[in-house]
Design a protein around this motif. Structure first.
Motif, short mmCIF file in Angstrom:
data_model
loop_
_atom_site.label_atom_id
_atom_site.label_comp_id
_atom_site.label_asym_id
_atom_site.label_seq_id
_atom_site.Cartn_x
_atom_site.Cartn_y
_atom_site.Cartn_z
N LEU A 78 149.10 48.30 -25.50
CA LEU A 78 149.05 48.85 -26.92
C LEU A 78 150.18 49.31 -28.02
N LYS A 79 151.17 49.26 -27.35
CA LYS A 79 152.48 49.01 -28.06
C LYS A 79 152.46 49.95 -29.22
N LEU A 80 152.70 51.01 -28.96
CA LEU A 80 152.83 52.29 -29.27
C LEU A 80 154.50 52.84 -29.46
N LEU A 81 154.26 52.41 -28.06
CA LEU A 81 156.29 53.44 -27.71
C LEU A 81 157.15 52.69 -28.70
N ARG A 98 148.87 74.79 -36.70
CA ARG A 98 148.18 75.54 -37.63
C ARG A 98 147.23 76.48 -36.89
N LEU A 99 145.75 75.04 -36.38
CA LEU A 99 144.52 76.02 -35.68
C LEU A 99 145.33 76.47 -34.74
N LEU A 100 145.76 76.30 -33.51
CA LEU A 100 145.73 77.06 -32.57
C LEU A 100 147.27 78.49 -32.52
N SER A 101 148.57 77.91 -33.73
CA SER A 101 149.26 78.82 -33.72
C SER A 101 150.13 79.13 -32.86
N VAL A 102 150.65 77.68 -32.29
CA VAL A 102 151.69 77.30 -31.43
C VAL A 102 152.78 77.06 -31.81
N PRO A 103 154.15 76.96 -31.96
CA PRO A 103 154.92 76.08 -32.52
C PRO A 103 154.97 74.71 -32.15
N GLY A 104 155.11 74.67 -30.65
CA GLY A 104 154.91 73.87 -30.73
C GLY A 104 154.26 72.54 -30.32
N VAL A 105 153.24 71.21 -30.78
CA VAL A 105 152.53 70.15 -30.31
C VAL A 105 153.27 69.12 -30.54
N THR A 106 152.77 68.03 -29.75
CA THR A 106 152.93 66.59 -29.26
C THR A 106 152.45 65.70 -28.74
N ILE A 107 151.95 64.25 -29.11
CA ILE A 107 150.74 63.44 -29.31
C ILE A 107 151.95 62.89 -28.00
N THR A 108 152.39 63.00 -26.91
CA THR A 108 152.94 62.16 -25.98
C THR A 108 152.35 60.87 -24.74
N LEU A 109 153.57 60.15 -24.73
CA LEU A 109 152.91 59.09 -23.78
C LEU A 109 153.93 59.15 -22.72
N ILE A 110 153.21 58.86 -21.33
CA ILE A 110 154.57 59.00 -20.55
C ILE A 110 154.43 57.15 -20.09
N ASP A 111 156.27 56.90 -20.13
CA ASP A 111 156.36 55.94 -19.59
C ASP A 111 156.86 55.25 -18.24
N ILE A 160 143.51 55.08 -30.09
CA ILE A 160 143.42 54.61 -29.67
C ILE A 160 142.67 53.73 -29.52
N GLN A 161 141.88 53.88 -29.11
CA GLN A 161 140.51 53.23 -28.91
C GLN A 161 140.13 52.42 -29.17
N LEU A 162 140.51 52.37 -30.70
CA LEU A 162 139.72 51.77 -32.01
C LEU A 162 141.33 50.92 -31.63
N ARG A 163 142.51 51.43 -31.80
CA ARG A 163 143.66 50.70 -31.92
C ARG A 163 143.01 49.21 -30.43
N GLU A 164 142.54 49.69 -29.45
CA GLU A 164 142.76 48.89 -28.24
C GLU A 164 141.19 47.52 -28.96
N ARG A 165 140.22 48.35 -29.61
CA ARG A 165 139.52 47.10 -29.29
C ARG A 165 140.03 46.26 -30.48
N LEU A 166 140.52 46.31 -31.56
CA LEU A 166 140.76 45.31 -32.55
C LEU A 166 141.91 43.81 -31.81
N ASN A 167 142.74 44.89 -31.11
CA ASN A 167 143.71 44.54 -29.98
C ASN A 167 142.87 43.03 -29.70
N ARG A 168 142.05 43.83 -28.69
CA ARG A 168 141.48 42.75 -28.15
C ARG A 168 140.50 41.94 -28.47
N GLU A 169 139.76 42.02 -29.70
CA GLU A 169 139.31 41.40 -30.55
C GLU A 169 139.62 39.69 -31.31
N LYS A 170 141.53 40.25 -31.87
CA LYS A 170 142.82 39.68 -32.13
C LYS A 170 142.49 38.31 -31.01
#
Length: 467
Positions: free
Chosen positions: A19-22, A39-52, A157-167
């Motif tokens: 996927l080449k996001l790292l 904002r919606l959940l009123s939390v101090p910390g939010v992440t989009i995390t990838l597990i290497d 993420i799945q959109l990028r998968e499809r674009l990579n596959r098409e390429k």
């Protein structure tokens, strides 16, 4: 510390690396999700995390000052391994995390909620997670909100998968066809049958034309793509079939995007490349034509999502950043003023506190509908953030601005029935007027409207202040 490892770890890591996001720069499409979740959940910390393999890396983050941590202390390792959401209300009371350095440190992690992010094959690459330094419970409504936001990240993420596959499919198809045509130059007579077989089963349309651009060959994919049978196409000029203006000459140097014609008169976006060949004084050109309609549709969808607020479907801050300078330029040309109305709902927090975020979200959607219905065709309505909205009024008379703003206040104040709750909110509006010749940037103009909005709130709310 130890951590669980998924049974499909090898396939999961292969999908992650492909996927080449790292270790890539931040992107608005992900950053707006983490900001919205905070904002919606009123939390101090939010992440989009990838597990290497040995670490967790944050593609987007709010409230954290690090880009990665070791995997063996990552809360996110658990929902990745279990392929299921994880909610930890108090990490100090959970034997898996009580001794974790992220928990043991001062103001450490107490609350955690993570939703897995999956590929089209169900492989878990990481999570959308929220954290807090205080224990807390996650309501059904908040969990649903977090799941919805995670679904949006998963779709990207799945959109990028499809674009990579098409390429890859496109490159593989073109590479195979070009390789066969090189061989054709040396042994055209011996390889005719083999070449025909490959061309007929190719994913892309293959068309061969003579020196006068009349069709010599036409494969099954070309019939499927353009509607003419092989018998109908043979001997016809290609300009009569799919390219009215003839072959684009630049397509011999590399792929060229073009609009081709179908037999029913419709048009199809394609990518064209061709190669000129000669053998025993015979000259022809081989065309490879790839249908890019799905790719363009996916690109348009991603571009639209980048400029659209997820909750209200209004234009978002990025769209405003692009629109406002253009509107200011039109003021300088037309000599007609521009009004920027900055609106903040009064007492919106009480709605969330008393009825929950789901009701608050429904209220925001209704406000967005009312603003859109009240706006003119030339106006531009934006959800700025949270319960803040911006309205651009172009070509408006100066003496009409305040009546328009007061009418908006009246419109928003109309009661709204959600379930059994009758909600009534008002709005404070700050107005900044941009006139021809004003020496002011777009950001300065917005800031002036924002300051005026706070003046309106201090004046008693449900007020209009024009700066």
């Amino acid at each position: 510390m130890s951590y669980p490892i998924p049974s499909d770890e090898k396939a999961r890591l292969e999908a992650l690396y492909e996927l080449k996001l790292l270790d890539t720069p931040s992107e608005p499409v992900f950053d707006r999700i983490t900001r919205l979740a905070a904002r919606l959940l009123s939390v101090p910390g939010v992440t989009i995390t990838l597990i290497d393999a040995k670490r967790q890396w944050f593609k987007s983050r709010v409230g954290l000052d690090v880009l990665e941590t070791p995997r063996d202390i990552a809360f996110c390792a658990y929902p990745v391994a279990e392929s299921a959401p994880l909610v930890v209300e108090d990490a100090c009371l959970d034997s898996r995390f009580a001794q974790n350095p992220l928990v043991a440190k001062p103001n450490g992690v107490r609350f955690y909620a993570g939703i897995p992010l999956k590929t089209t094959k169900g492989l878990v690459l990481g999570t959308l997670c929220t954290i807090d330094t205080k224990p807390r419970k996650l309501s059904k409504s908040d969990f649903s909100t977090l799941q919805d936001l995670a679904d949006i990240v998963t779709e990207e993420i799945q959109l990028r998968e499809r674009l990579n596959r098409e390429k890859k499919q496109k490159e593989a198809s073109q590479e195979a066809l070009i390789k066969l045509h090189h061989s054709l130059e040396q042994q055209i007579e011996q390889r005719t049958h083999e070449l025909k077989l490959v061309i007929e089963t190719a994913y892309d349309a293959y068309v061969s034309v003579d020196a006068n651009d009349c069709v010599l060959d036409w494969n099954l994919a070309a019939t499927t793509m353009f509607g003419w049978s092989r018998e109908q196409a043979l001997g016809k000029p290609i300009s009569q079939l799919i390219l009215p203006d003839g072959l684009p000459c630049e397509a011999e140097k590399g792929p060229v995007t073009h609009l081709a014609h179908r037999s029913d008169g419709s048009r199809l976006p394609v990518e064209i490349r061709f190669k000129s060949l000669s053998f025993h004084s015979r000259q022809w050109r081989s065309l490879f034509i790839h249908d890019i309609s799905e790719r363009q549709q996916l690109e348009r969808l991603r571009d639209q999502q980048a400029r659209e607020d997820v909750l209200t479907k209004l234009a978002n801050r990025r769209a405003l950043d692009e629109r406002l300078p253009d509107a200011m330029a039109r003021v300088r040309r037309s000599q007609k003023p521009l009004a920027v109305l900055f609106m903040d709902l009064d007492s919106f927090k009480q709605v969330n506190d008393n009825y929950g975020h789901a009701v608050g979200d429904e209220l925001l959607r209704e406000i967005a509908k009312r603003l859109t219905a009240s706006a003119r065709e030339t106006d531009f309505v934006v959800r700025w953030a949270g319960d803040e909205f911006v309205l651009l009024l172009e070509g408006v008379a100066l003496d009409a601005i305040k009546p328009i703003a007061q009418k908006l206040i009246h419109t928003i104040e109309q009661p709204l029935l959600i379930g059994k709750a009758v909600l009534t909110v008002s709005t404070s509006i700050g107005v900044a007027v941009y006139t021809p010749g004003a020496d002011e940037t777009a950001q300065e103009l917005l800031k002036r409207a924002d300051v005026a909005m706070y003046e309106a709130k201090r004046a008693g709310k449900a007020q209009v202040c024009i700066s």
